[in-house]
Design a protein around this motif. Structure first.
Motif, PDB file in Angstrom:
ATOM      1  N   SER A  19      -8.716  -2.017  12.093  1.00 41.57           N
ATOM      2  CA  SER A  19      -8.472  -2.192  10.671  1.00 41.57           C
ATOM      3  C   SER A  19      -8.421  -0.832   9.992  1.00 41.57           C
ATOM      4  O   SER A  19      -9.127   0.103  10.383  1.00 41.57           O
ATOM      5  CB  SER A  19      -9.573  -3.055  10.043  1.00 41.57           C
ATOM      6  N   CYS A  20      -7.572  -0.748   8.973  1.00 39.62           N
ATOM      7  CA  CYS A  20      -7.404   0.531   8.284  1.00 39.62           C
ATOM      8  C   CYS A  20      -6.806   0.281   6.906  1.00 39.62           C
ATOM      9  O   CYS A  20      -5.983  -0.629   6.738  1.00 39.62           O
ATOM     10  CB  CYS A  20      -6.476   1.436   9.102  1.00 39.62           C
ATOM     11  N   GLY A  21      -7.225   1.053   5.927  1.00 40.31           N
ATOM     12  CA  GLY A  21      -6.615   1.027   4.613  1.00 40.31           C
ATOM     13  C   GLY A  21      -7.254   0.055   3.645  1.00 40.31           C
ATOM     14  O   GLY A  21      -8.245  -0.616   3.942  1.00 40.31           O
ATOM     15  N   THR A  22      -6.659  -0.010   2.459  1.00 42.80           N
ATOM     16  CA  THR A  22      -7.071  -0.943   1.412  1.00 42.80           C
ATOM     17  C   THR A  22      -5.807  -1.553   0.812  1.00 42.80           C
ATOM     18  O   THR A  22      -4.705  -1.052   1.012  1.00 42.80           O
ATOM     19  CB  THR A  22      -7.869  -0.224   0.311  1.00 42.80           C
ATOM     20  N   ALA A  47      -1.079   1.520   6.410  1.00 41.17           N
ATOM     21  CA  ALA A  47      -2.342   1.469   5.671  1.00 41.17           C
ATOM     22  C   ALA A  47      -2.278   2.245   4.358  1.00 41.17           C
ATOM     23  O   ALA A  47      -3.207   2.155   3.554  1.00 41.17           O
ATOM     24  CB  ALA A  47      -3.481   2.014   6.532  1.00 41.17           C
ATOM     25  N   GLU A  48      -1.213   2.970   4.106  1.00 43.06           N
ATOM     26  CA  GLU A  48      -1.045   3.637   2.816  1.00 43.06           C
ATOM     27  C   GLU A  48      -0.906   2.619   1.693  1.00 43.06           C
ATOM     28  O   GLU A  48      -1.194   2.920   0.543  1.00 43.06           O
ATOM     29  CB  GLU A  48       0.187   4.547   2.849  1.00 43.06           C
ATOM     30  N   ARG A  49      -0.472   1.392   2.025  1.00 48.22           N
ATOM     31  CA  ARG A  49      -0.308   0.361   0.985  1.00 48.22           C
ATOM     32  C   ARG A  49      -1.049  -0.932   1.289  1.00 48.22           C
ATOM     33  O   ARG A  49      -1.252  -1.763   0.406  1.00 48.22           O
ATOM     34  CB  ARG A  49       1.187   0.054   0.781  1.00 48.22           C
ATOM     35  N   LEU A 268      10.942   0.078   6.976  1.00 49.52           N
ATOM     36  CA  LEU A 268      11.444  -1.284   6.784  1.00 49.52           C
ATOM     37  C   LEU A 268      10.320  -2.220   6.350  1.00 49.52           C
ATOM     38  O   LEU A 268      10.498  -3.043   5.442  1.00 49.52           O
ATOM     39  CB  LEU A 268      12.073  -1.797   8.087  1.00 49.52           C
ATOM     40  N   VAL A 269       9.162  -2.106   6.995  1.00 47.29           N
ATOM     41  CA  VAL A 269       8.021  -2.964   6.633  1.00 47.29           C
ATOM     42  C   VAL A 269       7.557  -2.671   5.223  1.00 47.29           C
ATOM     43  O   VAL A 269       7.357  -3.589   4.408  1.00 47.29           O
ATOM     44  CB  VAL A 269       6.871  -2.787   7.640  1.00 47.29           C
ATOM     45  N   LEU A 270       7.405  -1.408   4.878  1.00 48.62           N
ATOM     46  CA  LEU A 270       6.902  -1.036   3.548  1.00 48.62           C
ATOM     47  C   LEU A 270       7.863  -1.453   2.449  1.00 48.62           C
ATOM     48  O   LEU A 270       7.431  -1.805   1.354  1.00 48.62           O
ATOM     49  CB  LEU A 270       6.632   0.461   3.497  1.00 48.62           C
ATOM     50  N   ASP A 271       9.155  -1.418   2.745  1.00 48.43           N
ATOM     51  CA  ASP A 271      10.144  -1.807   1.739  1.00 48.43           C
ATOM     52  C   ASP A 271      10.262  -3.318   1.562  1.00 48.43           C
ATOM     53  O   ASP A 271      10.721  -3.794   0.525  1.00 48.43           O
ATOM     54  CB  ASP A 271      11.517  -1.241   2.109  1.00 48.43           C
TER      55      ASP A 271
END
Length: 277
Positions: A19-22, A47-49, A268-271
């Protein structure tokens, strides 16, 4: 960004995950011979978003399981639903690869809490590639080879050609890839768990055919034109069945775009994930 190593107990089985990020929940669901290791080039970027959960489903990855555990797609989808409830996820975005893409579709059909789907060359009823191999390895001789052959020292020699076949360009295979996958397939009881998956394959495909029409979440299909595992031509029928669906076709890329061209895949995932209202 720190990647946390965690364990959960789902359906009486210990399940390992990273797990990583918020932020909103994003689950990464690996393919047949994979695990959280598959997502080593994606977790930190996503994990940036998101709060990223990269899973090792029971009986696969580094999660062990008894020989008799039901490791079919349907059983794994039910476990992921239980994991969502245990983790308090009101909504989740799903990324699924190959066999794990089939699991992700079944989960999306089980609950409207799946917000979006990114499917990398998902197993589906319209791809006939590999059917004869699966039929063989579901039989008595094939099952013996799967159960015990993975533990033979010579088996490692054949992993490299198998991995190379998953890439459109083998020059893109990163150092440590062969060693990582070899560790996953030689985990205790792994051959027995894989045999259970293969024996339920046809039944799972029929379940997918029925479940796909009930998926409400928007989907993005990501496919490499050099995929040798799941037929890219099946994308047309799958896109039509899903309804709210887009596609991203990657020229010269093989079956594992998240490993072969991770920067492209991550973008692609982030967009797409969580942005399709």
């Amino acid at each position: 960004m720190q990647i946390r190593e965690c364990w959960a107990e789902i359906d009486g089985q210990k399940m390992h995950y990273l797990s990583c990020g918020t932020g909103p929940a994003l689950m990464l669901v690996h393919g047949l011979l994979g695990g959280s290791f598959c997502w080593r080039f994606n977790i930190a970027a996503l994990a940036e978003r998101f709060t990223v959960y990269a899973l090792d489903l029971p009986g696969l990855g580094v999660s062990s399981a008894p020989r008799t555990l039901d490791t079919s797609m349907g059983a794994q989808a039910q476990r992921l639903l239980g994991f969502m409830e245990q983790a308090g996820m009101e909504q989740v975005d799903l990324v699924g690869s190959s066999w794990g893409g089939g699991v992700a579709i079944l989960l999306a059909a089980l609950t409207p809490r799946v917000r979006s789907l990114v499917l990398a060359a998902p197993v589906n009823p319209w791809s006939d590639w590999g059917r004869e191999r699966i039929k063989f390895f579901s039989g008595r001789l094939g099952s013996f080879l799967v159960r015990y052959g993975l533990q033979w020292p010579l088996a490692r020699r054949y992993h490299l050609p198998s991995i190379q076949a998953m890439y459109g360009d083998p020059a893109r295979i990163a150092p440590g890839t062969l060693e990582g996958y070899t560790t996953l397939v030689r985990t205790r009881n792994r051959g027995h768990n894989l045999t259970t998956i293969l024996r339920s394959w046809q039944r799972d495909l029929e379940s997918l055919r029925t479940a796909i029409t009930g998926v409400q979440a928007p989907a993005l299909l990501v496919w490499g034109t050099s995929d040798r595992a799941v037929d890219p031509r099946s994308m047309d029928a799958l896109e039509g069945a899903l309804g709210r669906c887009r596609r991203a076709v990657l020229p010269g890329v093989g079956h594992l775009p998240f490993e072969e061209v991770p920067e492209v895949f991550n973008r692609l995932v982030l967009d797409f994930a969580g942005r399709q209202e």
